[in-house]
Design a protein around this motif. Structure first.
Motif, PDB file in Angstrom:
ATOM      1  N   LYS A  48       0.847   6.193  -5.797  1.00  0.00           N
ATOM      2  CA  LYS A  48       1.890   6.847  -5.075  1.00  0.00           C
ATOM      3  C   LYS A  48       3.150   7.422  -6.173  1.00  0.00           C
ATOM      4  O   LYS A  48       2.844   8.852  -5.896  1.00  0.00           O
ATOM      5  N   GLU A  92       1.853   6.504   4.327  1.00  0.00           N
ATOM      6  CA  GLU A  92       3.151   6.007   4.611  1.00  0.00           C
ATOM      7  C   GLU A  92       3.346   4.290   4.858  1.00  0.00           C
ATOM      8  O   GLU A  92       4.347   3.742   4.992  1.00  0.00           O
ATOM      9  N   ALA A  93       2.573   3.275   4.640  1.00  0.00           N
ATOM     10  CA  ALA A  93       1.994   1.622   4.839  1.00  0.00           C
ATOM     11  C   ALA A  93       0.539   1.362   4.890  1.00  0.00           C
ATOM     12  O   ALA A  93      -0.349   2.283   4.346  1.00  0.00           O
ATOM     13  N   LEU A 107       1.673   1.926  -2.085  1.00  0.00           N
ATOM     14  CA  LEU A 107       2.946   1.991  -2.588  1.00  0.00           C
ATOM     15  C   LEU A 107       3.829   2.253  -3.798  1.00  0.00           C
ATOM     16  O   LEU A 107       4.917   3.501  -3.233  1.00  0.00           O
ATOM     17  N   ASN A 108       3.660   1.180  -4.897  1.00  0.00           N
ATOM     18  CA  ASN A 108       4.789   0.933  -5.576  1.00  0.00           C
ATOM     19  C   ASN A 108       4.331   1.969  -6.812  1.00  0.00           C
ATOM     20  O   ASN A 108       4.937   1.775  -7.944  1.00  0.00           O
ATOM     21  N   ALA A 167      -2.065  -3.387  -1.522  1.00  0.00           N
ATOM     22  CA  ALA A 167      -0.733  -2.574  -0.634  1.00  0.00           C
ATOM     23  C   ALA A 167       0.383  -2.322  -1.879  1.00  0.00           C
ATOM     24  O   ALA A 167       0.777  -1.215  -1.884  1.00  0.00           O
TER      25      ALA A 167
END
Length: 538
Positions: free
Chosen positions: A130, A144-145, A126-127, A122
């Motif tokens: 993306k 988005e999540a 996300l960090n 995750a």
């Protein structure tokens, strides 16, 4: 829908035609021959500024880092959909394209002993992938999540439909997982010192880098793969002079040279040397395209007629036969011919025609001056391969024939990336772009607008085309495979018409190794895979 395995037809008299070389393209068996342990010494022609493949998804980085940092899945000749599990054991997309569920491998630890969990996936998605990665910016644009209901499950949630075909095709190149606990408190992940001293889950640990001399990787005794890795150590010996690789192999100072580091001109001779094997396989998912990048901020180059003239000034057939010695074929467009799932053969092409090129430049309003020149351009050949450097010299001569004075500026890899992708200090640049099985992976990024400055191997030429941007965005949200393919056919047509860049040739690579090295070229991204089963003969 299964992903077809692309094949690049290498010519040059059917790849040397010698029976020794033909036999050498087969994967060597390891059963009964492999020796546990040993040091493999490999040629490396460059030293990437960052070794983190989660940030810079390029083969120069993967060549070293793929042994240390692992993706969710790797390419495979015989796996389902052309994939083999790595940190994920399975993946499934929802029918509406709004989620993908990954089941993760359990019992995996990072090289510092901490457990690998869904939190790492995750965090990476996300960090890092993306917001920072050159390819992940597009692949995960609508992510988005990431839900983590347990340590072994990661559910990617998208704000808009995202094709599972795209996510699946992207897994080997885009999903290198980094450790959350290493980076979560970093004020600047892209500049973190951890990017040059990697912590991973792979079969080898990063041990040291002595600039100008070598990288050293050592065996991960706690690797999750049973009986792997086989080798104790991998040494990447820095040999920026490619001509030195053949001599080092013959002297047994190195045991392997990948990415055609042995010059093509030496292959006929070295293939006949006792104890050396030549492999043409292992690059099927790494088709390279010789590309002329164009800085559209330059007034002359913003004119389509000038770009068309440059395209007509290039003799692609000469390039294939003389620079690549036949180990390539000419490009017709931005998607290579060996990608049948997406390739559009009907796009406009620009035949070699000096008279037409001169006429177009005259029509564009750039007459020759007293010195015979129309204008001057700064030309930066990428320093990674001898072929890109040689093409730089050829292009200078080809443009001189139509009155364009192209002044070649040669830089080392770090300076080249800064000049082209950060400072935009170029007019034309020569890039070895890579097609990785899907146009959304390292292809659309070459022409899509809006990529921030500093992202390597992306559109940094200031080109902006709302129609192309809309096509790319729509394809990235189209779940139906046939409809998505049709959009990419139109995309190729429009790129060929507007020439934001010029594709010249496409090629695979050659690996040359001592015959004591086992399990070479046994997957379609072998040179940039983990080498967990690579061994030395006893």
């Amino acid at each position: 829908m299964s992903r077809p395995t692309p094949r690049l037809s290498l010519t040059r008299r059917a790849l040397l035609q010698s029976s020794a070389v033909i036999a050498a393209t087969s994967v060597l068996p390891s059963v009964g021959f492999a020796q546990s342990g040993g040091r493999l010494v490999v040629a490396a022609d460059s030293e990437p500024k960052s070794l983190n493949p989660a940030i810079v998804a390029s083969n120069g980085v993967f060549f070293i880092s793929s042994k240390v940092v692992e993706p969710l899945a790797e390419a495979s000749f015989d796996g389902k959909d052309g994939l083999a599990p790595r940190l994920a054991t399975s993946w499934e997309g929802s029918g509406d394209g709004l989620s993908v569920t990954f089941k993760l491998r359990e019992g995996v630890t990072w090289h510092d002993g901490k457990p690998f969990t869904s939190a790492d996936v995750a965090f990476s998605a996300l960090n890092v992938w993306k917001p920072l990665q050159n390819l992940g910016r597009l692949v995960f644009a609508n992510l988005e999540a990431v839900d983590t209901p347990d340590d072994a499950t990661a559910i990617f949630r998208f704000s808009k439909p995202t094709p599972f075909q795209l996510i699946r095709n992207a897994l080997p190149a885009v999903t290198a997982v980094v450790a959350k606990h290493v980076y979560e408190n970093s004020p600047d992940i892209a500049a973190d010192p951890a990017n040059t001293a990697l912590t991973g889950t792979g079969p080898f640990k990063f041990a040291e880098h002595k600039p100008g001399e070598y990288y050293r990787l050592t065996k991960n005794e706690a690797y999750w793969g049973e009986g792997q890795p086989v080798l104790d150590e991998i040494i990447y010996r820095v040999l920026p002079d490619r001509a030195a690789a053949a001599g080092a192999l013959e002297a047994d100072e190195i045991q392997l040279a990948a990415f055609s580091q042995v010059p093509l001109a030496d292959l006929d001779r070295i293939s006949k040397v006792d104890g050396i094997k030549v492999y043409s396989t292992g690059y099927e998912e790494l088709t390279y395209q010789l590309t002329v990048e164009i800085n559209h901020r330059r007034k002359e180059l913003a004119d389509l007629k000038v770009r068309q003239a440059i395209a007509h000034a290039i003799d692609k057939d000469f390039v294939v036969k003389t620079i690549f010695l036949g180990y390539a074929r000419l490009s017709t467009g931005i998607v290579p011919q060996n990608a049948p799932e997406f390739y559009n053969a009907g796009v406009p092409t620009y035949a070699f025609d000096v008279a037409k090129a001169n006429a177009l430049l005259d029509e564009a309003g750039y007459p020759r001056g007293a010195d015979g020149n129309r204008f001057v351009l700064k030309l930066l050949p990428a320093p990674y391969f001898s072929e890109t450097k040689q093409f730089g010299d050829y292009l200078r001569q080809a443009l001189a024939a139509v009155g364009i004075d192209a002044q070649v500026v040669n830089n080392d890899p770090a300076a080249h990336i800064k000049a082209v992708y950060a400072d935009h200090d170029f007019d034309l640049a020569i890039a070895p772009t890579v097609f990785r099985g899907d146009p959304a992976i390292s292809t659309t990024i070459l022409v899509a607008s809006g990529t921030p400055a500093g992202v390597p191997f992306s559109n940094q030429g200031g080109y902006a085309n709302p129609t192309l941007d809309a096509l790319i965005a729509k394809a990235n949200e189209t779940v139906d495979v046939a409809a998505r393919t049709a959009l990419f056919n139109e995309f190729q047509q429009r790129v060929a018409e507007d020439l934001p860049l010029i594709n010249v040739a496409e090629w695979g690579f050659i690996t040359v190794a001592r015959d004591s090295v086992l399990n070479v070229s046994n997957n379609p991204r072998w040179a940039v895979s983990n080498w967990a089963d690579t061994a030395l003969e006893s």
